[in-house]
Motif scaffolding. Sequence first.
Motif, short mmCIF file in Angstrom:
data_model
loop_
_atom_site.label_atom_id
_atom_site.label_comp_id
_atom_site.label_asym_id
_atom_site.label_seq_id
_atom_site.Cartn_x
_atom_site.Cartn_y
_atom_site.Cartn_z
N TRP A 30 0.78 -1.23 0.00
CA TRP A 30 0.00 0.00 0.00
C TRP A 30 0.81 1.28 0.00
N PHE A 31 1.95 1.28 0.64
CA PHE A 31 2.64 2.55 0.86
C PHE A 31 4.14 2.33 0.88
N GLY A 32 4.87 3.28 0.33
CA GLY A 32 6.32 3.22 0.46
C GLY A 32 7.04 3.59 -0.81
N ILE A 33 8.34 3.52 -0.73
CA ILE A 33 9.21 3.78 -1.88
C ILE A 33 9.37 2.46 -2.60
N ARG A 34 8.64 2.34 -3.70
CA ARG A 34 8.52 1.06 -4.39
C ARG A 34 9.44 1.02 -5.61
N THR A 35 10.67 0.61 -5.38
CA THR A 35 11.63 0.41 -6.46
C THR A 35 11.90 -1.09 -6.58
N PRO A 36 12.50 -1.54 -7.67
CA PRO A 36 12.80 -2.97 -7.78
C PRO A 36 13.69 -3.48 -6.63
N GLN A 37 14.62 -2.66 -6.17
CA GLN A 37 15.50 -3.09 -5.09
C GLN A 37 14.74 -3.24 -3.77
N THR A 38 13.85 -2.29 -3.46
CA THR A 38 13.13 -2.37 -2.19
C THR A 38 12.07 -3.47 -2.23
N LEU A 39 11.48 -3.70 -3.38
CA LEU A 39 10.46 -4.75 -3.47
C LEU A 39 11.06 -6.15 -3.47
N SER A 40 12.32 -6.29 -3.84
CA SER A 40 12.92 -7.62 -3.90
C SER A 40 13.43 -8.11 -2.55
N SER A 41 13.65 -7.21 -1.60
CA SER A 41 14.22 -7.62 -0.31
C SER A 41 13.55 -6.88 0.83
N ILE A 42 13.07 -7.60 1.82
CA ILE A 42 12.44 -6.99 2.99
C ILE A 42 13.47 -6.25 3.84
N VAL A 43 14.72 -6.72 3.82
CA VAL A 43 15.78 -6.04 4.57
C VAL A 43 16.05 -4.66 3.98
N VAL A 44 16.14 -4.58 2.66
CA VAL A 44 16.36 -3.30 1.99
C VAL A 44 15.14 -2.40 2.20
N TRP A 45 13.94 -2.96 2.10
CA TRP A 45 12.71 -2.19 2.32
C TRP A 45 12.73 -1.55 3.71
N ASN A 46 13.03 -2.32 4.72
CA ASN A 46 13.03 -1.79 6.09
C ASN A 46 14.13 -0.75 6.29
N ARG A 47 15.30 -0.98 5.72
CA ARG A 47 16.39 -0.02 5.87
C ARG A 47 16.07 1.30 5.19
#
Length: 84
Positions: A30-47
Amino acid sequence: MALAYVLISVLFFFLAFLMPFARGEESRRWFGIRTPQTLSSIVVWNRVHTHAWKPFLASGVLLLAGLVVVLLLSLENNLLLCIA
């Protein structure tokens, strides 16, 4: 026009407030900075979302500061530049 700048800066402040809460698997839909890198990894998403509030807050502050400068300059010169 000035009202639009204020509303956009409030939007940036609101997004800066929400960014730290956009962590975890559930918020990815629903919300966030949705790039291929952030969507591929939950660790990158959280960071990314732990630190993303800083640029959004800085954008809101700079937008308001720019508006104040334009208003002060236009009042000093007895002009209303682009402010309706």
